[in-house]
Write an enzyme that holds these catalytic residues in place. Sequence first.
Site, PDB file in Angstrom:
ATOM      1  N   THR A 209       8.993 -10.588  40.845  1.00 38.43           N
ATOM      2  CA  THR A 209       8.052 -11.377  40.049  1.00 38.43           C
ATOM      3  C   THR A 209       7.529 -12.530  40.890  1.00 38.43           C
ATOM      4  O   THR A 209       8.301 -13.234  41.541  1.00 38.43           O
ATOM      5  CB  THR A 209       8.624 -11.941  38.715  1.00 38.43           C
ATOM      6  OG1 THR A 209       7.599 -12.720  38.100  1.00 38.43           O
ATOM      7  CG2 THR A 209       9.868 -12.781  38.831  1.00 38.43           C
ATOM      8  N   ILE A 210       6.216 -12.664  40.864  1.00 36.80           N
ATOM      9  CA  ILE A 210       5.634 -13.788  41.612  1.00 36.80           C
ATOM     10  C   ILE A 210       6.088 -15.107  40.985  1.00 36.80           C
ATOM     11  O   ILE A 210       6.080 -16.135  41.643  1.00 36.80           O
ATOM     12  CB  ILE A 210       4.088 -13.738  41.630  1.00 36.80           C
ATOM     13  CG1 ILE A 210       3.514 -13.803  40.217  1.00 36.80           C
ATOM     14  CG2 ILE A 210       3.585 -12.535  42.404  1.00 36.80           C
ATOM     15  CD1 ILE A 210       2.053 -14.211  40.172  1.00 36.80           C
ATOM     16  N   ASP A 211       6.483 -15.060  39.704  1.00 39.32           N
ATOM     17  CA  ASP A 211       6.826 -16.301  38.985  1.00 39.32           C
ATOM     18  C   ASP A 211       8.037 -17.026  39.580  1.00 39.32           C
ATOM     19  O   ASP A 211       8.229 -18.214  39.342  1.00 39.32           O
ATOM     20  CB  ASP A 211       7.126 -16.006  37.511  1.00 39.32           C
ATOM     21  CG  ASP A 211       5.911 -15.443  36.785  1.00 39.32           C
ATOM     22  OD1 ASP A 211       4.857 -15.309  37.423  1.00 39.32           O
ATOM     23  OD2 ASP A 211       6.033 -15.140  35.590  1.00 39.32           O
ATOM     24  N   ARG A 258       4.329 -17.440  34.281  1.00 41.78           N
ATOM     25  CA  ARG A 258       4.370 -17.469  32.815  1.00 41.78           C
ATOM     26  C   ARG A 258       5.107 -18.659  32.211  1.00 41.78           C
ATOM     27  O   ARG A 258       4.507 -19.499  31.566  1.00 41.78           O
ATOM     28  CB  ARG A 258       4.973 -16.179  32.299  1.00 41.78           C
ATOM     29  CG  ARG A 258       4.778 -15.992  30.821  1.00 41.78           C
ATOM     30  CD  ARG A 258       5.754 -15.044  30.222  1.00 41.78           C
ATOM     31  NE  ARG A 258       6.080 -13.929  31.062  1.00 41.78           N
ATOM     32  CZ  ARG A 258       5.408 -12.798  31.116  1.00 41.78           C
ATOM     33  NH1 ARG A 258       4.328 -12.653  30.393  1.00 41.78           N
ATOM     34  NH2 ARG A 258       5.803 -11.816  31.903  1.00 41.78           N
ATOM     35  N   GLU A 428      -5.499 -13.476  41.622  1.00 36.40           N
ATOM     36  CA  GLU A 428      -5.933 -13.503  43.035  1.00 36.40           C
ATOM     37  C   GLU A 428      -4.769 -13.314  43.999  1.00 36.40           C
ATOM     38  O   GLU A 428      -4.951 -12.941  45.157  1.00 36.40           O
ATOM     39  CB  GLU A 428      -6.579 -14.866  43.356  1.00 36.40           C
ATOM     40  CG  GLU A 428      -7.887 -15.148  42.677  1.00 36.40           C
ATOM     41  CD  GLU A 428      -7.721 -15.644  41.237  1.00 36.40           C
ATOM     42  OE1 GLU A 428      -6.605 -15.605  40.709  1.00 36.40           O
ATOM     43  OE2 GLU A 428      -8.741 -16.047  40.659  1.00 36.40           O
TER      44      GLU A 428
END
Length: 554
Positions: A209-211, A258, A428
């Site tokens: 997860t980029i989060d 998120r 992006e």
Amino acid sequence: MNKKLTCISKLQVERRKFRPVLPDILKKGASFIRLVKGKFMSSAVDQVNLRKIFKNTYGLPEIMFKRGASVDISKKSIKVAVVFSGGQAPGGHNVIAGLFDGLKKANKKNILIGYLGGPSGILENRYKLISKKMLFNYRNTGGFDFIQSGRAKIETPEQFRLIKDNFSASKVDALVIVGGDDSNTNAAMIAEYMEKENLNKCVVGVPKTIDGDLKNDYIEASFGFDTATKIYSELVGNICRDVNSSRKYWHFVRLMGRSASHITLEVGLKTQPNIVLIGEEILESKMTLVQVVEYIVSIIVKRSQDGKNFGVILVPEGLIEFIYEIKELIYNLNDVLVKNAEIVTNEEKKEFVYAKLPKEHFNFMKSLPIEIASQLMLDRDPHGNVRVSLIETEKLLVEMVKKRLLELKKEDKYEWKFSAITHFFGYEGRCGIPSNFDANYTYALGYNSAVLVLNGITGYLSSIRNLVRPPKYWKCGGIPLTMMMNIEKRHGEYNPVIRKALVDLNGKPFKKFVKNRVKWAVNDSYVFPGPVQYFGPLELTDMTTKTLQYERSE
Ligand code: FBP
């Protein structure tokens, strides 16, 4: 050659040649690795309830890889399935490449298939057989397009039975789920079901997860965070340089992530803009929306008094859920919204929802711009999360800041000059070409998962540690998925889910930011990180995130 990929950029051609560096322990393949059990691991909270739900997979030990060989895994061939679940993150294709290479190194007859379109692919038994040739064009690329992704939640008895039937029809021995907290909750549930039914199938997760909110002492980072934050930092750095050149705008930049504000904190540390809002701090200090606006206005005014009517402010995507009164409102909205399945139009939904809200929340909703109120009422995702990527918090803040500045003008306190531009950076960065770190890390995570499933391990998350050192020194193994879980209310019911790791307000990255933020607010201390570097000196190409550096430095 895959016909779909006839247009390949020169960079991709060069990136294809990149050979990820494996940790030493994985280099010779699974046959030369001995699995050692460490301490038994339980969850930080809700132990009693979780033990009841995960009767077969709770309280398992940590697993560490050491040199040697415990079982002859190369004799019997196995069939493994992989699936991407949730939002894209740079490096996913390399997880598949590492898994594929790890399986083939152990036994050429091992087979890898990829379920298509996320967990719904498992339920519908839609998959493709993965070959070396097919993988060739996807090595070291961004995106999940090789097998796509999805967000289906696996929870009903029918779904579990369907998975069992599909596994048996396609002779699948093991499943690797590449996902974030919710997707790895799916992994834990399927693993428990398979054990309960004595099906002898393995389920292993990979932290994606980029989060950056899927982490703990054993999972130092989720993959994709490195590349995504580098991409956002380039964009934010460019905006900082723009404001410093034209000196006439305030840029409000909302950044994905998120719930947790890890992305915003990392980008803030890298670019040093004037204001960085951290949701976790706002929640901790119980700040209301008005207080957040007051804080922003105070810096705008201060800078303006210094003749600087420009600046950059970073807003975490999940801010809205951390603001005291909105958090409460969302909690209520979540409950109300689960009961509105029949409602179709927005007007009907508004009427239905407003009628059910307590008075103070009703009044608050009415006070919000109509777009924001509607965005707050959008359907939750399949896991019950508010779809914060669709809530334009940055626009709400600009409106409220403008209003407050007008009031100050009326009170004759301040002659304001305020011109704002808004941005949202999220999509992006999620499919960017993986940085060297992510390319290496994901390949190793995939290879590591191959070792776990070849050894019949189930209910575990692939774990690679020591990430601030070069890959050769990384430590490999697995941790039980259930040790990361807690019980949360989703879709109106209490369910076991993997707990999101929020920004630690006592952690070094946050403290570093706090130490500097006053200076960044008034001075123009901007840093311009530029684009991700794939070739060149190691200190550029292999630079890890500031978060990881600060968290893991002695
Ligand atoms: P995961 O938790 O599945 O990795 O997703 C992360 C994320 O990119 C969030 O940052 C964002 O809020 C969300 O996905 C957007 O979801 P969608 O792709 O469904 O628009």
